[in-house]
Design a protein around this motif. Structure first.
Motif, mmCIF file in Angstrom:
data_model
loop_
_atom_site.group_PDB
_atom_site.id
_atom_site.type_symbol
_atom_site.label_atom_id
_atom_site.label_comp_id
_atom_site.label_asym_id
_atom_site.label_seq_id
_atom_site.Cartn_x
_atom_site.Cartn_y
_atom_site.Cartn_z
ATOM 1 N N SER A 44 0.833 -1.213 0.000
ATOM 2 C CA SER A 44 0.000 0.000 0.000
ATOM 3 C C SER A 44 0.862 1.255 0.000
ATOM 4 O O SER A 44 0.548 2.239 -0.688
ATOM 5 N N GLU A 47 2.162 1.660 -3.506
ATOM 6 C CA GLU A 47 1.090 2.058 -4.422
ATOM 7 C C GLU A 47 0.766 3.535 -4.288
ATOM 8 O O GLU A 47 0.545 4.229 -5.286
ATOM 9 N N ASN A 50 3.234 5.470 -6.177
ATOM 10 C CA ASN A 50 3.409 5.036 -7.573
ATOM 11 C C ASN A 50 4.772 4.380 -7.786
ATOM 12 O O ASN A 50 5.491 4.676 -8.742
ATOM 13 N N THR A 112 5.478 3.533 -11.459
ATOM 14 C CA THR A 112 4.388 2.833 -12.140
ATOM 15 C C THR A 112 3.659 3.716 -13.151
ATOM 16 O O THR A 112 2.889 3.195 -13.969
ATOM 17 N N ASN A 165 1.439 -7.217 -9.190
ATOM 18 C CA ASN A 165 1.919 -6.209 -10.134
ATOM 19 C C ASN A 165 1.336 -6.406 -11.539
ATOM 20 O O ASN A 165 1.713 -5.684 -12.465
#
Length: 234
Positions: A44, A47, A50, A112, A165
């Motif tokens: 988390s 994420e 990014n 990401t 992923n």
């Protein structure tokens, strides 16, 4: 060292009732994931920034394969961070503190949004405690593609190969490649270099080269570009 204890489960052993190589890799991956989650820098956290850590390479040495029901301890620690790369060791010990397996791993920090590597900052690694690197003979990060490869029938990436992923999981590539080992080939060392990420629906073309004590498996796309190069030593 961060560590957790476990017992070798029936679902993790091969026909000889020994922990198989893919399960060893799963223990290593789980251990590093547990550490990241416990220090608040897990999935988390990444994420929200990014970011993801992608495995660039494995070097795994196996002294012995633990048996069904055996108590084991899996440990990991970071030993260096440079530019976009993170370096991490792993071990599996038995109840007598003997090392069953040890590994070096190299990771790349990826943005990401841009899908490009990024330079590591304190926000990425500030809660990791670094220790001395494990005493082993370290192989080069790059694995050359062997000559005289034999092509085998291609196959398609399925949903069970995919991780959080949305790529083929690191251990899944190893499981795929093991299918092309000669019968009776007992793995003493594994090296793997990950070059591209395969996703759901991609076609993988296996190409294999065999020598006396070495079996190399290239898992490539339909143009011959490697997703992964894996070198098994008996």
């Amino acid at each position: 060292m961060y560590s957790f204890n476990s017992r070798v489960r029936y679902s993790e052993v091969n026909k000889d009732k020994k922990l198989d190589l893919t399960s060893i890799i799963n223990y290593f991956q789980d251990c590093s994931t547990f550490q990241s989650e416990d220090i608040g820098m897990g999935l988390s956290y990444l994420e929200n920034r990014n970011r993801i850590w992608l495995l660039n390479g494995w070097q795994i040495q196996v002294n012995r394969y633990p048996s069904l029901g055996e108590t084991i301890t899996t440990g990991t620690w970071a030993y260096d961070f440079k530019s976009m790369y993170g370096y991490r060791n792993f071990i599996i010990k038995d109840s007598n503190n003997e090392i069953c397996a040890a590994a070096n791993s190299i990771w790349v920090l990826l943005d990401t949004l841009t899908h490009r590597p990024v330079r590591i900052t304190d926000d990425d690694i500030g809660r990791y405690y670094m220790e001395e690197k494990y005493d082993m003979e370290y192989a080069p990060r790059k694995i050359p593609i062997p000559e005289n490869l034999k092509n085998y029938d291609s196959f398609t990436v399925v949903r069970s190969n995919i991780d959080t992923n949305n790529h083929v999981n690191n251990g899944q590539y190893i499981k795929m490649a093991e299918e092309y080992l000669p019968l009776g080939f007992k793995i003493r060392q594994l090296r793997a270099e990950y070059r591209m990420s395969a996703v759901l629906g991609d076609t993988i073309v296996p190409m294999v080269s065999e020598k006396k004590n070495l079996c190399s498996v290239v898992l490539a796309d339909t143009n011959g570009n490697p997703y992964t190069i894996i070198e098994f030593e008996r």
